[in-house]
Design an enzyme around this catalytic site. Sequence first.
Site, PDB file in Angstrom:
ATOM      1  N   TYR A 109       1.363   3.357  29.857  1.00 14.63           N
ATOM      2  CA  TYR A 109       1.584   4.638  29.177  1.00 14.63           C
ATOM      3  C   TYR A 109       0.860   5.790  29.875  1.00 14.63           C
ATOM      4  CZ  TYR A 109       1.744   8.424  25.964  1.00 14.63           C
ATOM      5  OH  TYR A 109       1.968   9.667  25.443  1.00 14.63           O
ATOM      6  N   TRP A 111       1.258  10.320  31.216  1.00 10.80           N
ATOM      7  CA  TRP A 111       2.079  11.479  31.542  1.00 10.80           C
ATOM      8  C   TRP A 111       2.429  11.581  33.016  1.00 10.80           C
ATOM      9  CZ3 TRP A 111       3.378  16.577  29.358  1.00 10.80           C
ATOM     10  CH2 TRP A 111       3.634  16.498  28.000  1.00 10.80           C
TER      11      TRP A 111
HETATM   12  N1  MGD Z   1      -3.022  22.888  27.315  1.00 11.63           N
HETATM   13  C1  MGD Z   1      -2.539  21.707  26.901  1.00 11.63           C
HETATM   14  N2  MGD Z   1      -1.415  21.658  26.133  1.00 11.63           N
HETATM   15  C2  MGD Z   1      -0.953  20.452  25.700  1.00 11.63           C
HETATM   16  C3  MGD Z   1      -1.563  19.235  26.062  1.00 11.63           C
HETATM   17  C4  MGD Z   1      -2.748  19.317  26.873  1.00 11.63           C
HETATM   18  O1  MGD Z   1      -3.366  18.287  27.212  1.00 11.63           O
HETATM   19  N3  MGD Z   1      -3.191  20.548  27.276  1.00 11.63           N
HETATM   20  N4  MGD Z   1      -1.048  18.030  25.649  1.00 11.63           N
HETATM   21  C5  MGD Z   1       0.350  18.014  25.228  1.00 11.63           C
HETATM   22  C6  MGD Z   1       0.663  16.791  24.475  1.00 11.63           C
HETATM   23  S1  MGD Z   1       0.835  15.336  25.328  1.00 11.63           S
HETATM   24  C7  MGD Z   1       0.893  16.764  23.149  1.00 11.63           C
HETATM   25  S2  MGD Z   1       1.370  15.315  22.394  1.00 11.63           S
HETATM   26  C8  MGD Z   1       0.780  17.970  22.342  1.00 11.63           C
HETATM   27  C9  MGD Z   1      -0.040  17.669  21.096  1.00 11.63           C
HETATM   28  O2  MGD Z   1       0.213  18.574  20.087  1.00 11.63           O
HETATM   29  P1  MGD Z   1      -0.725  18.477  18.795  1.00 11.63           P
HETATM   30  O3  MGD Z   1      -1.050  17.081  18.504  1.00 11.63           O
HETATM   31  O4  MGD Z   1      -0.094  19.257  17.722  1.00 11.63           O
HETATM   32  O5  MGD Z   1      -2.004  19.262  19.377  1.00 11.63           O
HETATM   33  P2  MGD Z   1      -3.560  19.213  19.087  1.00 11.63           P
HETATM   34  O6  MGD Z   1      -4.134  20.329  19.891  1.00 11.63           O
HETATM   35  O7  MGD Z   1      -4.126  17.877  19.316  1.00 11.63           O
HETATM   36  O8  MGD Z   1      -3.686  19.553  17.540  1.00 11.63           O
HETATM   37  C10 MGD Z   1      -3.203  20.777  17.025  1.00 11.63           C
HETATM   38  C11 MGD Z   1      -4.163  21.303  15.991  1.00 11.63           C
HETATM   39  O9  MGD Z   1      -4.133  20.517  14.817  1.00 11.63           O
HETATM   40  C12 MGD Z   1      -5.331  20.817  14.108  1.00 11.63           C
HETATM   41  N5  MGD Z   1      -5.700  19.722  13.219  1.00 11.63           N
HETATM   42  C13 MGD Z   1      -6.336  18.579  13.541  1.00 11.63           C
HETATM   43  N6  MGD Z   1      -6.511  17.816  12.448  1.00 11.63           N
HETATM   44  C14 MGD Z   1      -5.989  18.496  11.409  1.00 11.63           C
HETATM   45  C15 MGD Z   1      -5.868  18.220  10.019  1.00 11.63           C
HETATM   46  O10 MGD Z   1      -6.255  17.181   9.505  1.00 11.63           O
HETATM   47  N7  MGD Z   1      -5.241  19.167   9.260  1.00 11.63           N
HETATM   48  C16 MGD Z   1      -4.748  20.325   9.792  1.00 11.63           C
HETATM   49  N8  MGD Z   1      -4.124  21.166   8.990  1.00 11.63           N
HETATM   50  N9  MGD Z   1      -4.878  20.611  11.097  1.00 11.63           N
HETATM   51  C17 MGD Z   1      -5.483  19.713  11.892  1.00 11.63           C
HETATM   52  C18 MGD Z   1      -6.395  21.023  15.159  1.00 11.63           C
HETATM   53  O11 MGD Z   1      -7.228  22.108  14.787  1.00 11.63           O
HETATM   54  C19 MGD Z   1      -5.612  21.226  16.422  1.00 11.63           C
HETATM   55  O12 MGD Z   1      -5.992  22.329  17.200  1.00 11.63           O
HETATM   56  O13 MGD Z   1       0.118  19.016  23.070  1.00 11.63           O
HETATM   57  C20 MGD Z   1       0.703  19.220  24.359  1.00 11.63           C
HETATM   58  N10 MGD Z   1       0.159  20.431  24.910  1.00 11.63           N
HETATM   59  N1  MGD Z   2      -8.999  11.334  20.784  1.00 14.99           N
HETATM   60  C1  MGD Z   2      -7.748  11.639  21.157  1.00 14.99           C
HETATM   61  N2  MGD Z   2      -7.181  10.977  22.168  1.00 14.99           N
HETATM   62  C2  MGD Z   2      -5.927  11.263  22.557  1.00 14.99           C
HETATM   63  C3  MGD Z   2      -5.189  12.293  21.913  1.00 14.99           C
HETATM   64  C4  MGD Z   2      -5.804  12.984  20.831  1.00 14.99           C
HETATM   65  O1  MGD Z   2      -5.209  13.881  20.197  1.00 14.99           O
HETATM   66  N3  MGD Z   2      -7.101  12.641  20.504  1.00 14.99           N
HETATM   67  N4  MGD Z   2      -3.926  12.605  22.349  1.00 14.99           N
HETATM   68  C5  MGD Z   2      -3.170  11.547  22.987  1.00 14.99           C
HETATM   69  C6  MGD Z   2      -1.949  12.042  23.610  1.00 14.99           C
HETATM   70  S1  MGD Z   2      -0.897  12.966  22.618  1.00 14.99           S
HETATM   71  C7  MGD Z   2      -1.597  11.731  24.880  1.00 14.99           C
HETATM   72  S2  MGD Z   2      -0.018  12.141  25.424  1.00 14.99           S
HETATM   73  C8  MGD Z   2      -2.497  10.972  25.765  1.00 14.99           C
HETATM   74  C9  MGD Z   2      -2.432  11.434  27.227  1.00 14.99           C
HETATM   75  O2  MGD Z   2      -2.954  10.452  28.034  1.00 14.99           O
HETATM   76  P1  MGD Z   2      -2.495  10.273  29.564  1.00 14.99           P
HETATM   77  O3  MGD Z   2      -1.066  10.621  29.708  1.00 14.99           O
HETATM   78  O4  MGD Z   2      -2.926   8.927  30.019  1.00 14.99           O
HETATM   79  O5  MGD Z   2      -3.380  11.399  30.251  1.00 14.99           O
HETATM   80  P2  MGD Z   2      -3.279  12.055  31.678  1.00 14.99           P
HETATM   81  O6  MGD Z   2      -4.610  12.635  31.974  1.00 14.99           O
HETATM   82  O7  MGD Z   2      -2.118  12.990  31.737  1.00 14.99           O
HETATM   83  O8  MGD Z   2      -3.055  10.811  32.621  1.00 14.99           O
HETATM   84  C10 MGD Z   2      -2.108  10.763  33.617  1.00 14.99           C
HETATM   85  C11 MGD Z   2      -2.741  10.092  34.842  1.00 14.99           C
HETATM   86  O9  MGD Z   2      -1.710   9.935  35.811  1.00 14.99           O
HETATM   87  C12 MGD Z   2      -2.217  10.311  37.080  1.00 14.99           C
HETATM   88  N5  MGD Z   2      -1.064  10.736  37.883  1.00 14.99           N
HETATM   89  C13 MGD Z   2      -0.525  11.971  38.002  1.00 14.99           C
HETATM   90  N6  MGD Z   2       0.534  11.940  38.825  1.00 14.99           N
HETATM   91  C14 MGD Z   2       0.672  10.662  39.250  1.00 14.99           C
HETATM   92  C15 MGD Z   2       1.599  10.005  40.109  1.00 14.99           C
HETATM   93  O10 MGD Z   2       2.524  10.597  40.657  1.00 14.99           O
HETATM   94  N7  MGD Z   2       1.437   8.667  40.287  1.00 14.99           N
HETATM   95  C16 MGD Z   2       0.424   7.976  39.685  1.00 14.99           C
HETATM   96  N8  MGD Z   2       0.341   6.676  39.917  1.00 14.99           N
HETATM   97  N9  MGD Z   2      -0.466   8.581  38.879  1.00 14.99           N
HETATM   98  C17 MGD Z   2      -0.325   9.897  38.655  1.00 14.99           C
HETATM   99  C18 MGD Z   2      -3.212  11.400  36.804  1.00 14.99           C
HETATM  100  O11 MGD Z   2      -4.134  11.517  37.867  1.00 14.99           O
HETATM  101  C19 MGD Z   2      -3.831  10.935  35.481  1.00 14.99           C
HETATM  102  O12 MGD Z   2      -4.956  10.140  35.708  1.00 14.99           O
HETATM  103  O13 MGD Z   2      -3.837  11.077  25.285  1.00 14.99           O
HETATM  104  C20 MGD Z   2      -3.968  10.649  23.938  1.00 14.99           C
HETATM  105  N10 MGD Z   2      -5.366  10.558  23.581  1.00 14.99           N
HETATM  106 MO    MO Z   3       0.901  13.590  23.905  1.00 11.45          MO
END
Ligand code: MGD
Ligand code: MGD
Ligand code: MO
Length: 781
Positions: A109, A111
Amino acid sequence: MNTTPTTSHWGAFGVRHAADGSVEAVPHPADPSPSPLLGGVGGSLRHTTRVRRPAVRRGWLEHGPGPSAARGSEPFVEVDWDEALDLLAAELLRVRTEHGNRAVFGGSYGWASAGRFHHAQSQLHRFLNQYGGYTGSRNSYSLGTSLVLLPHLVGDAEAVLRAGSSWPTITANTGLIVAFGGIPEKNVYVTPGGVTRHSTPGHLAELAAAGTGIVLVGPLRADLPEDIDAEWLPVVPGSDTALMLGLAHTLLAERLHDRAFLDRYCSGFDTLAAYLDGSADGTAKDADWAARLCGIEAGRIRALARRMAAARTLVTVTWSLQRARYGEQPVWAGLALASMLGQIGLPGGGFGHGYGSMGDVGDTGPVLRLPFLPQGQNPVPDFIPCARISDLLLHPGEEFRYDGDSYTYPDIRLVYWAGGNPFHHHQDLGRLRRAFARPDTVVVHEPHWTASARHADIVLPVTTTLEREDLGGGRRDTHLIAMHQAVAPVGEARDDYAVLAGLAQRLGFEKEFTEGRSPRQWLRHLYTEWSSDLTESGIAHPPSFERFWADGEWQLPPGPEQHTLFAEFRADPVAAPLATPSGRIELASARIAAMQLPDCPGHPSWVEPEEWLGGAAAERYPLLLIANQPSTRLHSQLDTGAVSLAAKVAGREALQLHPADAAARGIADGDLLRVFNDRGACLVGAVLTDRVRAGVVRLPTGAWFDPVPGVEPPLCAHGNPNALTADLPSSRLSQGCTGQHALVQIERWPDDVPPPPVTVRHPPRFTADPRPSTVDRESHQ
Ligand SMILES: Nc1nc2c(c(=O)[nH]1)N[C@H]1C(S)=C(S)[C@@H](COP(=O)(O)OP(=O)(O)OC[C@H]3O[C@@H](n4cnc5c(=O)[nH]c(N)nc54)[C@H](O)[C@@H]3O)O[C@H]1N2
Ligand SMILES: Nc1nc2c(c(=O)[nH]1)N[C@H]1C(S)=C(S)[C@@H](COP(=O)(O)OP(=O)(O)OC[C@H]3O[C@@H](n4cnc5c(=O)[nH]c(N)nc54)[C@H](O)[C@@H]3O)O[C@H]1N2
Ligand SMILES: [Mo]
């Protein structure tokens, strides 16, 4: 154009070369709101943490495959490519012969990077399918809960997640947005696969200018742009379901609910109503009941319910709310609340999930399938819901529940990861370390020495997007981008494709894997197949590959501006029923009820989480940590870039806390702090702000995990919140990730104790080859 065209999850951009050989990311000219993350690209590209040569953990090289608690602490031995691929091919053969294909975990899993051909998981899964299959993983950390829940409620998760009402329809029609989790602007710069025009920041500015009523329900004021004059309800984290039920109770008690809508379009309302009014369990879920749980006064709850009934109201729920214990409930309760208002399917009203979670939610770009690499079929049926990785490795043979069925964890001997960072994304990293000690072999393809690479046995250096050619574009993107190669591969890095082709050759299926094509030939092939499909179906006439490649991009046909979720269903629920047992929105689900899961009852319910500010556990650990998405990077990606580094405090990840919580602990702005609970601890730098609810602290994900050697439970010197989170599923319905919340305590780091340094921004230790037959090999210390 004097820049090299490319794209990324944070948007399309051009690469400009400076005289000193460094590169700069220049926004795409069509992008009205380029991502701040572009500033992190140049510095991370050739950072000292790039993996420069294939490397093997010393103990694995010396003693061969087998379980090892030394993963993550032993030095590495650099080897040449042929040797690395020979060793790995032999190990893949051994595991398949001795244990069968299900002993290989290839879920992998993560990104990875933008680019339709070089997408790491697509490449790995194609390879592993041809190898005979692997144990896979399902769903995502993003949406693990909703992807399983929503089909039961509305028949199709994709309908809600990919076809939400469009922003232009919302800005034109909505009177009131009640945003649970807000609409965080920091997140909308990101869309999987990339986007050329970031449109959501502009729509947020339109909302601010129009003065649309917005209620921010959430612990952080930053979850809505400051220039939007919103009402802020700083709810107790994890208690949104109680607040929603209190609002629903007010609608019911004051007869503000739309009985005709509920009768025609929903099933199960009577069951929900009996729960709301207390006839089912003796407790009315009225505003006073809700107020005691969610920390918002009863009067405000009642007033909000009346305001919602009086306006064209959109109820939105961010994805973060389902990334928590019992995360099904706020999604279901939010849908039920919107159903009671009766505006689902009307322009600007109803329900939305993920506005402010991802850039493409509400975007108007076309929904087109872009070129993709065929992966083939996996002959192995075994899988895990992706967030059950530690359970899988620690509990082979044990049963688990998932979406109403029972499955068994296979016995994994080899873990293969390409394009993800489990030591970033998974919860309770101390437990994950114990889990990663179990298999015989861990393989990681990585551009960088991430914590996951450091916990592997075989680390293979791979290129980033700037070092190869690809076709790029995301869901609802406006352009397909010809991603030209901008720089030579760093060190000895190879493309994931080349690595896997080398293994396929050793395993005897190179022809099948490569089909005899070079990467450029694959791009031409995938593009041409895609373009003739579009032409034949009359959708569009893309130019020849040569034209497209020379132009650097092709603009896709536009999508419709106006769109309302469930408009067809609303227009005719008989002709366009939902794919649920009732054909309607299920406010109570007989199917879920029949599963008899105490952690996911058959209708939206208040289920008290173990770790929240209102429970007994908060007596020991009185602060609720929000571990949300970072604004300065994408997960762990770009953490070594300038934007992420500039935001560190005291050399560590910044933790936001309320001045009252700081004063009670003698903490000043900029102090070095220790955050801890029973599972682990982190060092962080203090940022005081009254824009967080008192009792709540915010530490975003993604600071590279940097466990101090020999300390158990782990102490992360850099501030990765997953040292603190619990490895529990949302429920046994979905088994989704719950990383968003954890209870913690905080203390100042004492002035007279030197803090452990951050080491993770340097490569790991390397050592000489320990094998006797190779004593005169070169060492790379
Ligand atoms: N810059 C940037 N943008 C991203 C990402 C990133 O790594 N960097 N990741 C991307 C990915 S993979 C995903 S899945 C999305 C995730 O999208 P989300 O999961 O929606 O994003 P988060 O920032 O984790 O949470 C959004 C907000 O929910 C609020 N929150 C947390 N717990 C609670 C609660 O119990 N109640 C309420 N009402 N609010 C709460 C927090 O204050 C938080 O800032 O974002 C995407 N966008
Ligand atoms: N506590 C907490 N944990 C969370 C979350 C949260 O809200 N709270 N959010 C979760 C969510 S929504 C998500 S989506 C995950 C994200 O978790 P990940 O998707 O695992 O996070 P990334 O840092 O995007 O990891 C991608 C990795 O791929 C590598 N990579 C980039 N390009 C390439 C390529 O071309 N080839 C290879 N082999 N590698 C490459 C990058 O260097 C990086 O290490 O985290 C989750 N974890
Ligand atoms: Mo995510």
